[in-house]
Design an enzyme around this catalytic site. Structure first.
Site, short mmCIF file in Angstrom:
data_model
loop_
_atom_site.label_atom_id
_atom_site.label_comp_id
_atom_site.label_asym_id
_atom_site.label_seq_id
_atom_site.Cartn_x
_atom_site.Cartn_y
_atom_site.Cartn_z
CG LEU A 45 91.43 -29.22 -148.70
CD1 LEU A 45 91.55 -28.02 -149.63
CD2 LEU A 45 92.81 -29.72 -148.30
CG HIS A 46 84.24 -29.50 -148.13
ND1 HIS A 46 84.45 -28.16 -148.19
CD2 HIS A 46 83.01 -29.71 -148.67
CE1 HIS A 46 83.39 -27.56 -148.71
NE2 HIS A 46 82.50 -28.48 -149.02
NE ARG A 47 83.61 -26.86 -153.39
CZ ARG A 47 82.45 -27.02 -152.77
NH1 ARG A 47 81.81 -28.15 -152.86
NH2 ARG A 47 81.89 -26.04 -152.12
#
Ligand code: UD1
Length: 368
Positions: free
Chosen positions: A210-212
């Site tokens: 998860l990094h957007r």
């Protein structure tokens, strides 16, 4: 000899440049590659381990830009890259993917009349709130040679006025790297030991990434997503290598408590071979990464994408990918479907066969 500058900056670039550098070395021809690192990613876990594991040569030129806002980072790369191009006058530059380093270097080169080659051109999410979408559109406009990974990309480019004679369908260099390294991945217990992960995994498990910005920068969105993932972990343990951006946001929004469950195993960002090793044996992957949608399709592992759209539609039509967005019900339903019914099987897309970089270099030997 033709001087070709090959540009990297951020983690997903490293998997793409590795097979190109290798093919340039093996099919030497008359091209002299020069590796330029902008320094967009710099932590050992985000940078050095990838160079080591993927056998990428040390950069010939390092711009050391580091982090910043989009404008500050892009501008700093441009300021530091321009004098290098002016001094060395390369015959062309090759950029990969869609990160800020990609557009920054393409813009500098194009304005100085140096030809730009874009690897992984033509992907479109049609969502301009995604910073990478802007980088993709503009980089493609600046490029003289565009290598695409899936046939849909050609239509996207032609729709934007790009001459189809500049486009070559060659396959996917990220999958070159995956196939080249698959047998080097370690068994799960070694991965856990090397990363000091004190969990015992005997049955099925999943992997989260998860990094957007759209998922992690807003505390409410991030909190809801983490709660949903924590609920899924009641049924299946989930590994969660946490990206530095995400780690900062979790901390500043005081969301650590949601991850206290024993069944969510948080780690620092994992090295390439460790993440690949975990993914290839996983029951499912939950992600907002572009590259991981492709890697899971190549591995035949069900992928639930925590985004409303994807620039990689072939992973849905041909592959194992399901778009679930960030809606709790949809994510839970997609995860249940995988856990109970096994999820999508899919097939490996055309030309994702481990030889994309060789095709690129063969084209470049003629074209340059
Ligand atoms: C960038 C790319 C994104 C890609 C992602 C993969 C852009 C616009 N985005 O996003 O497309 O999917 O890389 O990781 O180029 N940081 C560290 N150590 C590092 C690098 C970053 O701590 O080595 C922290 C910094 O606080 C930085 C933040 O992470 O501000 C974000 O880094 P940045 O490169 O701006 O964007 P990513 O979110 O990594």
């Amino acid at each position: 000899m033709k001087k070709l500058y090959c540009i990297v900056g951020a983690r997903p670039n490293f998997m793409k440049i590795a097979p190109i550098m290798r093919a340039l070395r093996e099919q030497a021809g008359s091209i002299k590659p020069i590796l330029v690192h902008t320094g967009q990613h710099y932590d050992e876990a985000m940078n050095d381990t990838f160079f080591e594991q993927l056998g990428i040569p040390s950069p010939d030129i390092h711009l050391d830009v580091g982090s910043g806002t989009h404008a500050a980072q892009t501008a700093e790369i441009m300021k530091r890259f321009e004098p290098v191009i002016r001094r060395d006058q390369p015959d062309a530059i090759l950029v990969v993917g869609d990160v800020n380093s990609t557009i920054a270097c393409a813009l500098v080169a194009a304005k100085l009349g140096v030809r730009v080659i874009h690897v992984e051109a033509g992907l479109r999410s049609n969502d301009r709130s995604m910073p990478e979408e802007i980088n993709r559109i503009l980089t493609d406009q600046l490029s003289e040679m565009l290598f695409i990974t899936e046939r849909d990309a050609e239509q996207n480019l032609v729709r934007e006025g790009i001459d189809c004679n500049k486009i070559r369908f060659v396959g996917n260099v990220m999958i070159d790297t995956l196939l080249h390294n698959l047998e080097k991945t370690n068994i799960i217990t070694d991965i856990l030991m090397r990363n000091n992960i004190g969990a015992e995994i005997t049955g099925d498990y999943g992997v989260i990434t998860l990094h957007r910005p759209s998922n992690v920068d807003n505390a409410d969105v991030l909190g809801d997503l983490l709660k949903t993932l924590s609920d899924i972990s009641i049924n299946i343990p989930l590994f969660f290598p946490v990206h530095p951006r995400t780690a900062q946001k979790i901390k500043s929004a005081n969301l650590e408590y949601i991850l206290e469950s024993e069944n969510i195993i948080c780690t620092k960002p994992l090295a390439y071979l460790d993440l690949l090793g975990l993914m290839r044996k996983a029951r499912l992957v939950l992600t907002d990464s572009g590259g991981i949608q492709e890697e899971t399709t190549a591995l035949g592992i069900p992928c639930i994408t925590l985004r409303e759209n994807t620039e990689r539609p072939i992973t849905i039509t041909d592959g194992t990918n399901t778009l679930a967005g960030i809606d709790r019900q949809k994510i839970m339903a997609a995860a249940d479907d995988v856990i109970i019914n096994g999820g999508k099987i899919g097939r490996v897309p055309e030309l994702w066969d481990g030889h994309a970089a060789e095709r690129i270099v063969a084209e470049l030997n003629d074209w340059l």
